[in-house]
Scaffold this motif. Structure first.
Motif, PDB file in Angstrom:
ATOM      1  N   THR A  95       0.836  -1.319  -0.126  1.00 41.61           N
ATOM      2  CA  THR A  95      -0.135  -0.139  -0.014  1.00 41.61           C
ATOM      3  C   THR A  95       0.812   1.309  -0.006  1.00 41.61           C
ATOM      4  OG1 THR A  95      -1.701  -1.266   1.357  1.00 41.61           O
ATOM      5  CG2 THR A  95      -1.763   1.117   1.065  1.00 41.61           C
ATOM      6  N   VAL A  96       0.641   2.106  -1.025  1.00 45.36           N
ATOM      7  CA  VAL A  96       1.151   3.457  -0.803  1.00 45.36           C
ATOM      8  C   VAL A  96       0.116   4.541  -0.324  1.00 45.36           C
ATOM      9  CG1 VAL A  96       2.165   5.343  -2.425  1.00 45.36           C
ATOM     10  CG2 VAL A  96       2.500   2.875  -2.772  1.00 45.36           C
ATOM     11  N   PHE A  97       0.438   5.385   0.442  1.00 45.22           N
ATOM     12  CA  PHE A  97      -0.363   6.432   1.024  1.00 45.22           C
ATOM     13  C   PHE A  97       0.047   7.994   0.760  1.00 45.22           C
ATOM     14  CE2 PHE A  97      -0.787   2.954   4.113  1.00 45.22           C
ATOM     15  CZ  PHE A  97      -2.297   2.888   4.293  1.00 45.22           C
ATOM     16  N   ALA A  98      -0.821   8.698   0.386  1.00 44.88           N
ATOM     17  CA  ALA A  98      -0.770  10.047  -0.159  1.00 44.88           C
ATOM     18  C   ALA A  98      -1.802  10.811  -0.052  1.00 44.88           C
ATOM     19  CB  ALA A  98      -0.222  10.200  -1.792  1.00 44.88           C
ATOM     20  N   ALA A  99      -1.673  12.086   0.132  1.00 45.24           N
ATOM     21  CA  ALA A  99      -2.724  13.192   0.089  1.00 45.24           C
ATOM     22  C   ALA A  99      -3.199  13.223  -1.305  1.00 45.24           C
ATOM     23  CB  ALA A  99      -1.961  14.560   0.691  1.00 45.24           C
ATOM     24  N   ARG A 100      -4.514  13.497  -1.381  1.00 41.75           N
ATOM     25  CA  ARG A 100      -5.376  13.712  -2.570  1.00 41.75           C
ATOM     26  C   ARG A 100      -5.235  14.950  -3.079  1.00 41.75           C
ATOM     27  NH1 ARG A 100      -9.586  11.016  -4.745  1.00 41.75           N
ATOM     28  NH2 ARG A 100      -9.864   9.631  -2.523  1.00 41.75           N
ATOM     29  N   GLU A 101      -4.853  15.200  -4.358  1.00 35.97           N
ATOM     30  CA  GLU A 101      -4.576  16.316  -4.919  1.00 35.97           C
ATOM     31  C   GLU A 101      -5.795  16.808  -5.939  1.00 35.97           C
ATOM     32  OE1 GLU A 101      -2.741  18.928  -4.918  1.00 35.97           O
ATOM     33  OE2 GLU A 101      -1.007  18.383  -3.750  1.00 35.97           O
ATOM     34  N   GLY A 138      -0.242  -5.224  -8.402  1.00 35.74           N
ATOM     35  CA  GLY A 138      -0.748  -5.817  -7.168  1.00 35.74           C
ATOM     36  C   GLY A 138      -1.032  -5.096  -5.954  1.00 35.74           C
ATOM     37  N   ARG A 139      -0.568  -3.812  -6.424  1.00 36.63           N
ATOM     38  CA  ARG A 139      -0.402  -2.915  -5.054  1.00 36.63           C
ATOM     39  C   ARG A 139      -1.532  -1.684  -5.183  1.00 36.63           C
ATOM     40  NH1 ARG A 139       4.631  -4.399  -3.655  1.00 36.63           N
ATOM     41  NH2 ARG A 139       5.760  -5.347  -5.457  1.00 36.63           N
ATOM     42  N   GLU A 140      -1.641  -1.039  -4.214  1.00 34.63           N
ATOM     43  CA  GLU A 140      -2.692  -0.164  -4.036  1.00 34.63           C
ATOM     44  C   GLU A 140      -2.334   1.371  -3.676  1.00 34.63           C
ATOM     45  OE1 GLU A 140      -6.952   0.283  -1.185  1.00 34.63           O
ATOM     46  OE2 GLU A 140      -5.375  -1.107  -0.730  1.00 34.63           O
ATOM     47  N   LEU A 141      -2.949   2.346  -4.166  1.00 28.64           N
ATOM     48  CA  LEU A 141      -2.739   3.661  -3.769  1.00 28.64           C
ATOM     49  C   LEU A 141      -3.806   4.083  -2.977  1.00 28.64           C
ATOM     50  CD1 LEU A 141      -1.137   6.550  -3.826  1.00 28.64           C
ATOM     51  CD2 LEU A 141      -2.741   7.047  -6.037  1.00 28.64           C
ATOM     52  N   ARG A 142      -3.663   4.585  -1.604  1.00 29.51           N
ATOM     53  CA  ARG A 142      -4.623   5.084  -0.896  1.00 29.51           C
ATOM     54  C   ARG A 142      -4.515   6.658  -0.612  1.00 29.51           C
ATOM     55  NH1 ARG A 142      -5.459   0.507   3.972  1.00 29.51           N
ATOM     56  NH2 ARG A 142      -5.788  -1.285   2.627  1.00 29.51           N
ATOM     57  N   LEU A 143      -5.639   7.342  -1.014  1.00 33.92           N
ATOM     58  CA  LEU A 143      -5.357   8.801  -0.823  1.00 33.92           C
ATOM     59  C   LEU A 143      -6.095   9.265   0.377  1.00 33.92           C
ATOM     60  CD1 LEU A 143      -6.387   9.702  -4.747  1.00 33.92           C
ATOM     61  CD2 LEU A 143      -4.083   9.598  -3.598  1.00 33.92           C
ATOM     62  N   VAL A 144      -5.284   9.935   1.274  1.00 34.57           N
ATOM     63  CA  VAL A 144      -5.752  10.065   2.890  1.00 34.57           C
ATOM     64  C   VAL A 144      -5.659  11.555   3.007  1.00 34.57           C
ATOM     65  CG1 VAL A 144      -5.499   9.701   5.383  1.00 34.57           C
ATOM     66  CG2 VAL A 144      -5.407   7.935   3.519  1.00 34.57           C
TER      67      VAL A 144
END
Length: 442
Positions: free
Chosen positions: A86-92, A112-118
């Protein structure tokens, strides 16, 4: 379990939900993608960014990574290196920011990985403030009321500076800063350390904030917050600012909160209308109203270089060239002069500001130019034309601001006014009338 924190406009440890989410189950592998887009920034912006990232690395024991390349490639590579699912990042919310996060999400999904915008860089995410029928607000005042009613979360807790996994870098931040300075040296270096930014803000709240409501339009007085640069680079979150002002009574704190609402209004407009970054939202003048050719180019260069013969305009443009910032009242005056005295399109001024501003914020820049040009949401009507002479008399009455930046103002070396303001105002109003008549005839 290691997760990845993709650093975007949030190179900070305080009030950072995306970073906290990445650290929730173990150390975070933190990486900033030094992309081709960053290479296209002005030297002053690249230098300041490099120093902000350097400061974050120092605060985390030197383990934060900076990788050269497109975000999709850089973020995927780090996720693979750390076996992070999982990769976490702020949503632009800007057009470029959305494209980047879509590309990263797609690259991760294939692997097979995921971006989660937080979280977002705003107190209220663009698109969230709506009327009762679900449509957007086109006027600022009702937007600001609804924005306050919507509310925002309290600031998030401080992230663990020791909760990071090492990411190797292939960008030398010292060299990046030095090269930026060589390309575009500023007369003074702005603060780039998060701890000092927060301390300066606390000092302002305890002191000069009380003067903000009455002195905010005075470029000769140092009464503003100086938050534009740290907000642009994400070294302080608007929630942090709003939590402090909420504890302060009086008009000054409410006025500063309104300025943050204005920033979020423009982010909302650009999110809903991406074309507004280049195109007028509302037509004002006929196409033939704009100056073109060699004389127009010479007029633009005189404005750019602070050689118009109007002291307040010249002072503002010289302050911008030297420091990368300009007092907000003066920004309105110089923009009005370009559009309504020199008859040059707002896009040309916005493009120069994009290069010259250290505190460049895409939505704010483009939509504030549209506000002055009378073409944006809740814009100043086109017939509101700032008189640079009377503005100087009102807001710089002792000429301290002008004399600081235009040393030769009272000498033979200073040029005469390049235009007759009253005459050019009349031309602009006549063009406005022609534009209205042409639209009505369609």
């Amino acid at each position: 379990m290691t997760s990845v924190w993709w650093i975007r406009r949030d190179a900070r440890l305080a009030d950072n939900p995306a970073l906290l989410a990445a650290q929730e189950d173990g150390p975070a592998a933190a990486v900033f993608a030094w992309s081709r887009g960053v290479h296209l920034w002005s030297g002053r912006r690249r230098a300041h960014l490099a120093r902000a990232l350097w400061s974050l690395r120092e605060d985390t024991g030197g383990v934060v990574g900076v990788r050269r390349g497109d975000p999709a490639d850089a973020i995927l590579a780090v996720a693979r290196e750390h076996d992070a699912r999982t990769v976490f990042a702020a949503r632009e919310a800007s057009p470029a920011g959305i494209r980047a996060q879509d590309a990263v999400a797609a690259a991760l999904e294939v692997d097979g990985r995921e971006l989660r915008l937080v979280g977002t860089p705003y107190a209220v995410a663009p698109g969230r403030v709506v009327k009762g029928d679900g449509t957007e607000y086109k006027v600022f005042t009702p937007f600001s009321h609804a924005w306050r009613e919507h509310g925002w979360h309290a600031p998030a807790e401080h992230a663990d500076p020791g909760g990071f996994a090492r990411v190797e870098s292939d960008v030398d931040l010292d060299q990046a800063a030095a090269h930026g300075d060589a390309d575009d040296l500023l007369a003074e270096r702005h603060e780039f350390r998060e701890e000092r930014v927060l301390a300066a803000w606390d000092d302002y709240v305890a002191g000069d904030l009380a003067r903000y409501a009455t002195e905010r339009d005075r470029p000769d007085l140092d009464s503003t917050s100086h938050l534009s640069v740290p907000l642009a680079y994400g070294q302080i979150h608007p929630r942090t600012v709003l939590a402090a002002t909420a504890a302060v009574r009086g008009e000054a704190a409410r006025r500063l909160e309104s300025e943050l609402a204005w920033r979020e209004f423009h982010a909302d407009v650009l999110f809903r209308h991406p074309s507004a970054q280049h195109e007028s939202l509302t037509p004002a003048l006929p196409d033939d109203a704009w100056a073109t050719g060699a004389e127009a180019d010479e007029a633009f260069m005189a404005w750019r270089d602070g050689r118009t013969g109007f002291p307040l305009v010249d002072a503002g443009m010289r302050q911008l060239a030297a420091t990368g910032t300009m007092h907000n009242r003066v920004r309105m005056v110089v923009a009005s002069f370009l559009v309504k005295d020199l008859h040059l399109p707002w896009q040309r001024g916005a493009s120069y500001f994009r290069r010259a501003l250290l505190d460049y914020d895409h939505a704010q820049n483009q939509l504030n130019w549209q506000w002055v040009a009378g073409t944006g949401r809740d814009a100043a009507p086109f017939f509101r034309i700032f008189n640079p002479t009377s503005q100087a008399e009102r807001y710089d009455p002792e000429r301290r601001y002008v004399e600081r930046w235009v040393a030769e103002v009272d000498t033979p070396a200073y040029p005469a006014p390049m235009v007759d303001h009253a005459a050019e105002r009349a031309v602009a109003l006549a063009d406005l009338k022609r534009g209205k008549e042409a639209r009505a005839a369609r």
